[in-house]
Design a protein around this motif. Structure first.
Motif, PDB file in Angstrom:
ATOM      1  N   GLU A  24       0.699  -1.158   0.008  1.00  0.00           N
ATOM      2  CA  GLU A  24       0.026  -0.083   0.059  1.00  0.00           C
ATOM      3  C   GLU A  24       0.710   1.250  -0.109  1.00  0.00           C
ATOM      4  O   GLU A  24       0.213   2.293  -0.107  1.00  0.00           O
ATOM      5  CB  GLU A  24      -0.870  -0.160   1.297  1.00  0.00           C
ATOM      6  N   LYS A  77      -0.361   1.112  11.042  1.00  0.00           N
ATOM      7  CA  LYS A  77      -2.042   1.161  10.339  1.00  0.00           C
ATOM      8  C   LYS A  77      -2.814   1.036  11.502  1.00  0.00           C
ATOM      9  O   LYS A  77      -3.949   0.966  11.422  1.00  0.00           O
ATOM     10  CB  LYS A  77      -2.117   0.003   9.460  1.00  0.00           C
ATOM     11  N   THR A  87      -5.110   0.780   4.613  1.00  0.00           N
ATOM     12  CA  THR A  87      -6.308   0.107   5.107  1.00  0.00           C
ATOM     13  C   THR A  87      -5.927  -0.033   6.470  1.00  0.00           C
ATOM     14  O   THR A  87      -5.170  -0.919   7.009  1.00  0.00           O
ATOM     15  CB  THR A  87      -6.296  -1.580   4.571  1.00  0.00           C
ATOM     16  N   TYR A  90      -4.860  -3.254   9.038  1.00  0.00           N
ATOM     17  CA  TYR A  90      -4.629  -4.517   8.102  1.00  0.00           C
ATOM     18  C   TYR A  90      -3.357  -5.076   7.914  1.00  0.00           C
ATOM     19  O   TYR A  90      -2.428  -4.217   7.599  1.00  0.00           O
ATOM     20  CB  TYR A  90      -5.489  -4.367   6.713  1.00  0.00           C
ATOM     21  N   ARG A 178      -8.488  -9.342   0.728  1.00  0.00           N
ATOM     22  CA  ARG A 178      -9.327  -7.880   1.105  1.00  0.00           C
ATOM     23  C   ARG A 178     -10.749  -8.040   1.285  1.00  0.00           C
ATOM     24  O   ARG A 178     -11.352  -6.966   1.166  1.00  0.00           O
ATOM     25  CB  ARG A 178      -8.602  -6.929   0.369  1.00  0.00           C
ATOM     26  N   GLU A 180     -14.312  -8.052   2.712  1.00  0.00           N
ATOM     27  CA  GLU A 180     -14.572  -7.937   4.056  1.00  0.00           C
ATOM     28  C   GLU A 180     -15.339  -8.916   4.691  1.00  0.00           C
ATOM     29  O   GLU A 180     -16.241  -9.559   3.772  1.00  0.00           O
ATOM     30  CB  GLU A 180     -15.419  -6.372   4.126  1.00  0.00           C
TER      31      GLU A 180
END
Length: 317
Positions: A24, A77, A87, A90, A178, A180
């Motif tokens: 990311e 994070k 995110t 995560y 990823r 949910e």
């Protein structure tokens, strides 16, 4: 030390630690510190849980009063370490947190000269910390003890969910990390803590939302891999204190049970699996405690601190 005044205000300091980019982008962790009133070679390193960050100032002050410098790590994070491109909360493998802990440990011991360190963690941090300590055992000569506050040592729910459900989670985590995971979060726990709702504590709701953060398949699979590793047995050599409430419940609305039970985890799981952590584990159930025992109502909170103090005197100090 490249640290600035923390969001909590003086005398708290915060140091940003940079790490290599992940998928990311840029990654940081944040080491918060509050020094004792006089120079000391004793310190505490504390790690928060999921959808959480360090704001428990009373906990830091309690350690300072015992002559310990206090450090708390906001993992990558989380909290102070969340960046806009990330995110929140995560990772796909709990070992991704190990560099954060390594960096904090090096600063506390090698740079700041502490030779007697108690590691502390809450909830999900209480799973990550023993896994890290077990893997890094040869390099943790300064580790004098470990305090785990309601550590997350197993998945709450039925046996079917913990077996068949875990298989599904791990498969989904590989194929669609990823994605949910649907879940119902009523916000009762955070509301029971925050002073603008039903509690007495101040914390940033953009870092610790009332209804938590989303849970993704890859992260939950990482948690279940961590549970399996711990349940096979770790070899943490230092004395370990495990604290939890004496009762769990799943309330439908705000009531007295919310303030006097663990409404997040199953305390029977904590009791069962605490012995898998290491060679010398003390388990204490605190009557009437919340999930975060040091954020309980005044009487169980005082009991929790008394138990930590007794344990320190008996096994660590």
């Amino acid at each position: 030390m490249n640290a600035e005044t923390d969001v909590l205000g003086e005398p708290y300091l915060a140091e940003t630690i940079d790490f290599p980019d992940d998928d990311e982008g840029p990654v940081v962790a944040t080491l918060v510190s509050r020094l004792a009133g006089r120079p000391t070679t004793r310190a505490v390193l504390h790690v928060h849980g999921f959808a959480d960050y360090f704001f428990q100032t009373g906990y830091a002050e309690w350690w300072n009063e015992r002559g310990y410098d206090f450090y708390a790590l906001d993992l990558r994070k989380y909290g102070r370490s969340i960046r806009p491109h990330q995110t929140p909360n995560y990772v796909g493998d709990l070992r991704e947190y190990f560099p954060d802990l390594d960096a904090a440990w090096t600063r506390i011991t090698e740079r700041d000269g502490h030779t007697h360190v108690v590691a502390s963690a809450h909830s999900t941090g209480g799973l990550v910390l023993p896994l890290w300590a077990d893997e890094r055992a040869a390099g943790l000569g300064e580790l004098a003890g470990m305090v785990l506050n309601s550590p997350w040592l197993d998945l709450q729910g039925s046996t079917l969910l913990r077996t068949v459900g875990t298989t599904v989670i791990k498969q989904l985590g590989r194929r669609a990390p990823r994605r949910e995971i649907p879940r119902k979060v009523d916000g009762l726990y955070a509301r029971s803590l925050h002073r603008d709702h039903d509690g007495e504590w101040e914390f940033d709701l953009s870092w610790k939302p009332l209804k938590s953060w989303p849970v993704f398949a890859g992260w939950l699979a990482a948690i279940r891999h961590g549970h399996a590793r711990l349940q096979r047995g770790l070899d943490v050599a230092c004395p370990v204190l495990v604290l939890s409430s004496d009762r769990s419940t799943l309330p439908a609305a705000m009531n007295d049970d919310v303030h006097s039970h663990d409404i997040v985890l199953d305390v029977e799981h904590i009791r069962r699996w605490s012995t898998a952590i290491g060679r010398h584990v003390t388990y204490v159930a605190v009557p009437g405690a919340r999930h975060d025992v040091v954020l309980s109502l005044p009487r169980p909170r005082a009991t929790a601190y008394d138990q930590i103090g007794r344990w320190l005197t008996a096994y660590v100090d």
